[in-house]
Design a protein around this motif. Structure first.
Motif, PDB file in Angstrom:
ATOM      1  N   MET A 206       0.844  -1.156   0.000  1.00 58.39           N
ATOM      2  CA  MET A 206       0.000   0.000   0.000  1.00 58.39           C
ATOM      3  C   MET A 206       0.904   1.238   0.000  1.00 58.39           C
ATOM      4  O   MET A 206       1.838   1.313   0.789  1.00 58.39           O
ATOM      5  CB  MET A 206      -0.890  -0.031   1.231  1.00 58.39           C
ATOM      6  N   PRO A 207       0.640   2.226  -0.864  1.00 57.50           N
ATOM      7  CA  PRO A 207       1.473   3.437  -0.909  1.00 57.50           C
ATOM      8  C   PRO A 207       1.435   4.212   0.412  1.00 57.50           C
ATOM      9  O   PRO A 207       0.409   4.243   1.108  1.00 57.50           O
ATOM     10  CB  PRO A 207       0.842   4.266  -2.033  1.00 57.50           C
TER      11      PRO A 207
ATOM     12  N   VAL B 112      -1.383   6.707   0.923  1.00 59.38           N
ATOM     13  CA  VAL B 112      -2.684   6.119   1.257  1.00 59.38           C
ATOM     14  C   VAL B 112      -2.724   5.780   2.742  1.00 59.38           C
ATOM     15  O   VAL B 112      -3.703   6.062   3.438  1.00 59.38           O
ATOM     16  CB  VAL B 112      -2.966   4.872   0.391  1.00 59.38           C
ATOM     17  N   LEU B 113      -1.656   5.176   3.252  1.00 55.77           N
ATOM     18  CA  LEU B 113      -1.589   4.862   4.676  1.00 55.77           C
ATOM     19  C   LEU B 113      -1.688   6.116   5.527  1.00 55.77           C
ATOM     20  O   LEU B 113      -2.377   6.137   6.548  1.00 55.77           O
ATOM     21  CB  LEU B 113      -0.290   4.117   4.988  1.00 55.77           C
ATOM     22  N   ALA B 114      -1.017   7.171   5.105  1.00 57.13           N
ATOM     23  CA  ALA B 114      -1.072   8.434   5.858  1.00 57.13           C
ATOM     24  C   ALA B 114      -2.490   8.993   5.879  1.00 57.13           C
ATOM     25  O   ALA B 114      -2.952   9.482   6.904  1.00 57.13           O
ATOM     26  CB  ALA B 114      -0.101   9.447   5.247  1.00 57.13           C
ATOM     27  N   ALA B 115      -3.192   8.912   4.758  1.00 54.35           N
ATOM     28  CA  ALA B 115      -4.574   9.411   4.702  1.00 54.35           C
ATOM     29  C   ALA B 115      -5.483   8.594   5.595  1.00 54.35           C
ATOM     30  O   ALA B 115      -6.416   9.130   6.208  1.00 54.35           O
ATOM     31  CB  ALA B 115      -5.076   9.375   3.256  1.00 54.35           C
ATOM     32  N   MET B 116      -5.221   7.304   5.718  1.00 51.57           N
ATOM     33  CA  MET B 116      -6.052   6.438   6.550  1.00 51.57           C
ATOM     34  C   MET B 116      -5.827   6.692   8.040  1.00 51.57           C
ATOM     35  O   MET B 116      -6.693   6.386   8.856  1.00 51.57           O
ATOM     36  CB  MET B 116      -5.743   4.975   6.237  1.00 51.57           C
ATOM     37  N   HIS B 117      -4.690   7.249   8.391  1.00 52.44           N
ATOM     38  CA  HIS B 117      -4.370   7.461   9.803  1.00 52.44           C
ATOM     39  C   HIS B 117      -4.764   8.847  10.307  1.00 52.44           C
ATOM     40  O   HIS B 117      -4.378   9.246  11.399  1.00 52.44           O
ATOM     41  CB  HIS B 117      -2.881   7.194  10.043  1.00 52.44           C
TER      42      HIS B 117
END
Length: 67
Positions: A1-2, A5-10
């Motif tokens: 996962m980029p 994307v992970l940062a946006a999910m957190h």
């Protein structure tokens, strides 16, 4: 996962009762009226997948209708 994307999910969930999301919802409601070609009130439901079905049924059928 980029990573982006992970940062946006957190990110924390927005407060649904004040701030930016409240301001956006006022504009969305006005645009929904225009899209639906209606001058009546519109409702925005906060729900997961089944919420759309429940909203549709509630807007099509009245209490007590039998088919």
């Amino acid at each position: 996962m980029p990573d982006r994307v992970l940062a946006a999910m957190h990110r924390p969930a927005p407060n649904i009762y004040e701030g930016e999301i409240e301001e956006i919802s006022v504009r969305v409601a006005a645009n929904l009226r225009r899209v639906a070609m209606s001058s009546s009130h519109v409702a925005i439901y906060i729900a997961n997948g089944h919420g759309a079905w429940e909203a549709s049924i509630a807007n099509v059928f009245s209490r007590g209708i039998r088919r």
